[in-house]
Design a protein around this motif. Structure first.
Motif: not given
Length: 138
Positions: A55-73
């Protein structure tokens, strides 16, 4: 209630059979809460061991904003600014690990995993009655 929203609640039971009945009810509630907590911790441990790294691996290389978008849509809690503050205060790895543990089923869905053992533990937990004190003004 005091000026800061705090309050106290207490009950005196003078009838001995009534007091014993109330103590038994409280013991059962405490046992239910302990059992619910045990099942949740067991589900978290299994999910953490099996799927956290993926699960953590899917966020590697992403910006914080992209991570936030994945978590919260892109909507709901936390808003982007709050997410940035949480990550700044706790660190990204720790924040994501806590999010994984708090939202196990959503996290497993994000990595396309269906784990019958974890789901079974969470369903057993949900089947146990939960008691919550009513808030004073509800």
């Amino acid at each position: 209630m005091n000026d800061w929203g705090g309050s106290r609640k207490f009950t005196r039971i003078h009838c001995e059979p009534c007091r014993k009945a109330q103590e038994e009810i409280q013991r059962q509630r405490d046992a239910n809460n302990r059992q619910r907590e045990t099942l949740l911790e067991e589900a978290k441990a299994i999910a953490r061991e099996r799927y956290l790294a993926t699960w953590l691996g899917q966020f590697e290389g992403l910006t914080k904003k992209d991570i936030w978008c994945r978590l919260t849509k892109g909507e709901g809690y936390p808003v982007l600014q709050t997410f940035y503050r949480h990550v700044r205060d706790t660190g990204l790895q720790r924040y994501l690990t806590r999010w994984f543990e708090d939202h196990i089923l959503i996290a497993l869905e994000q990595v396309s995993v269906t784990d019958a053992e974890v789901i079974g533990l969470l369903q057993r937990r949900d089947a146990i009655p939960q008691y919550r004190e009513r808030h004073p003004w509800q």
